[in-house]
Design a protein around this motif. Structure first.
Motif, PDB file in Angstrom:
ATOM      1  N   GLN A   1       0.222   1.922  10.959  1.00 35.41           N
ATOM      2  CA  GLN A   1      -0.334   2.225   9.631  1.00 35.41           C
ATOM      3  C   GLN A   1      -0.227   0.983   8.749  1.00 35.41           C
ATOM      4  O   GLN A   1       0.809   0.319   8.703  1.00 35.41           O
TER       5      GLN A   1
ATOM      6  N   TYR B   1       0.810  -1.233   0.000  1.00 32.26           N
ATOM      7  CA  TYR B   1       0.000   0.000   0.000  1.00 32.26           C
ATOM      8  C   TYR B   1       0.841   1.280   0.000  1.00 32.26           C
ATOM      9  O   TYR B   1       0.295   2.374  -0.063  1.00 32.26           O
ATOM     10  N   VAL B   2       2.156   1.131   0.110  1.00 28.75           N
ATOM     11  CA  VAL B   2       3.029   2.313   0.225  1.00 28.75           C
ATOM     12  C   VAL B   2       4.058   2.310  -0.903  1.00 28.75           C
ATOM     13  O   VAL B   2       4.222   1.310  -1.605  1.00 28.75           O
TER      14      VAL B   2
ATOM     15  N   ILE C   1       0.573  -1.121   5.681  1.00 28.68           N
ATOM     16  CA  ILE C   1       1.538  -0.917   4.595  1.00 28.68           C
ATOM     17  C   ILE C   1       1.397  -1.987   3.508  1.00 28.68           C
ATOM     18  O   ILE C   1       2.034  -1.898   2.455  1.00 28.68           O
TER      19      ILE C   1
ATOM     20  N   ASP D   1       7.706   7.254   1.275  1.00 27.76           N
ATOM     21  CA  ASP D   1       6.514   7.575   2.087  1.00 27.76           C
ATOM     22  C   ASP D   1       6.860   7.628   3.572  1.00 27.76           C
ATOM     23  O   ASP D   1       7.613   6.782   4.075  1.00 27.76           O
TER      24      ASP D   1
ATOM     25  N   VAL E   1       5.545   6.939   7.195  1.00 24.61           N
ATOM     26  CA  VAL E   1       4.493   6.099   7.786  1.00 24.61           C
ATOM     27  C   VAL E   1       4.451   6.306   9.293  1.00 24.61           C
ATOM     28  O   VAL E   1       5.427   6.744   9.906  1.00 24.61           O
TER      29      VAL E   1
END
Length: 409
Positions: free
Chosen positions: A373, A362-363, A375, A367, A369
């Protein structure tokens, strides 16, 4: 005399403090054991839930062995902790029974003294006899002393009554506590019998599985070697990336590129310090799961002549499980190696966390983070239903044991 009296009082006070300290210590120990027992029970529930979820799948023999080994380990720990609780309760029950016997003896003596005092008080109850007792004094000083004596006698009588009441209430409390302790002990013993049955059943399944595997040990030994080679290949690539990142950070800082550690900026130093200060309190990289293979070099559960080298931990989780960053940081690399699933690397100053065997990411690189979160998502093997996250923790180029950093791993 006064000095001796003070010493006696001090000794009595010290004994009371010691007694209170021992009771408090035992109570704390019992609570610690109960907390640990509940943790182990929850761990078994997690294992059972994940096993039930994948029951329809034909799990790989290697994964099954790892699950059995871990579950048997947790069951053994649960039995051990429960036995410690039962033994501590036995000691507390014995101590309370001794206390009850002592209190009963003290109460008997107090009541006898009090009864004698009441009889004596009744005989001298006549108001006239009290007045005569005072008037027959030779002088005012003697009369005053007799008056003080009568007051002290009355106070002592009242104090004796209060002490009898207090000891009776204490005796009642201890009796209630004793009954509860005996009840708790019986529950623990009954629960341990059930856990013992479960343990024997798991051992039987484990032995049957091992027996079936040994019929074709060469095939499984080959699988273990192949898995180890694949893991080593990915780990070498991760280490290469970290080495390059260290060299780059030192070059930017005007230091020797051959340095074995990151050259940190002021902001990165704060981040690394915060990461280190959370040792033992960091969240799990998945919400639900249990460790099937721990950190370090260990013998294979199937063939003891083979060793498993684990730079991190393997965590069995549920299908579709989201992978979470364990701390604030920056995505340094998304590693994709041929015939392997993606790896997300997150840098936290001079600490790096690597999340291996993902199906979705997802990253992207660069990025920022935050803790917990999402990922990515853990890959689920379609042929056997295994959903395993490989998690590694580095300090510069050195791997660390995640179980020392992750909360209750």
């Amino acid at each position: 005399m006064k000095s001796r009296h003070n010493i006696c009082n001090l000794m009595l006070f010290a004994l009371l403090l010691l007694s209170h300290s021992m009771v408090f210590s035992q109570s704390n120990k019992q609570q610690e054991l109960e907390d640990r027992r509940q943790e182990l029970r929850q761990e078994i529930q997690k294992i059972n839930a994940l096993q039930l979820e994948n029951k329809s799948k034909e799990k790989s023999q290697l994964s099954l062995i790892e699950s059995f080994n871990y579950k048997i380990s947790v069951l053994n720990n649960l039995i051990s902790v429960t036995n410690q609780q039962a033994n501590l309760l036995t000691r507390e029950i014995n101590a309370n029974q001794k206390r009850i016997t002592k209190l009963r003896d003290e109460l008997k003596e107090l009541k006898e003294d009090y009864a004698a005092m009441i009889v004596k008080s009744y005989k001298s109850k006549n108001q006239q006899s009290r007045i005569m007792f005072l008037l027959s004094s030779n002088n005012f000083k003697q009369a005053y002393k007799r008056l003080q004596y009568m007051k002290q006698y009355a106070d002592h009588q009242k104090q004796q009554g209060q002490e009898i009441k207090s000891k009776s209430e204490e005796l009642q409390r201890i009796n209630v506590n004793l009954l509860k302790q005996k009840e708790d002990k019986q529950k623990l013993i009954a629960e341990n019998k059930e856990v013992q049955k479960t343990l024997e059943e798991e051992r039987r399944k484990h032995q049957n599985l091992i027996a079936s595997i040994k019929k074709n040990i060469n095939t499984y030994a080959s699988q273990i070697k192949k898995k180890q080679q694949e893991a080593d290949k990915i780990d070498r690539e991760i280490e290469k990336i970290i080495r390059e990142a260290i060299a780059s950070s030192n070059k930017k800082a005007g230091k020797a590129e051959s340095s074995i550690g990151f050259a940190l900026t002021a902001e990165e130093k704060v981040l690394a310090s915060n990461f280190a200060s959370n040792k033992g309190k960091l969240p799990w990289p998945v919400e639900k799961g249990f460790v099937t293979v721990g950190y370090g070099t260990q013998p294979s559960p199937i063939d003891k002549s083979l060793t498993i080298r684990s730079n991190g931990v393997r965590i069995a989780t549920e299908k579709g499980a989201k992978v979470r960053a364990i701390f604030n940081g920056e995505v340094s690399r998304i590693v994709v190696i041929r015939n392997s699933n993606p790896v997300v690397m997150i840098r936290h100053g001079n600490y790096i966390t690597a999340y291996k065997n993902l199906s979705k990411v997802y990253v992207k690189e660069g990025d920022k983070v935050t803790t917990k979160q999402d990922i990515g998502e853990v890959f689920t093997n379609p042929s056997n239903g295994d959903t395993i996250l490989n998690f590694i923790l580095y300090e510069n180029l050195n791997t660390l044991n995640p179980s020392e950093w992750i909360y209750k791993m």
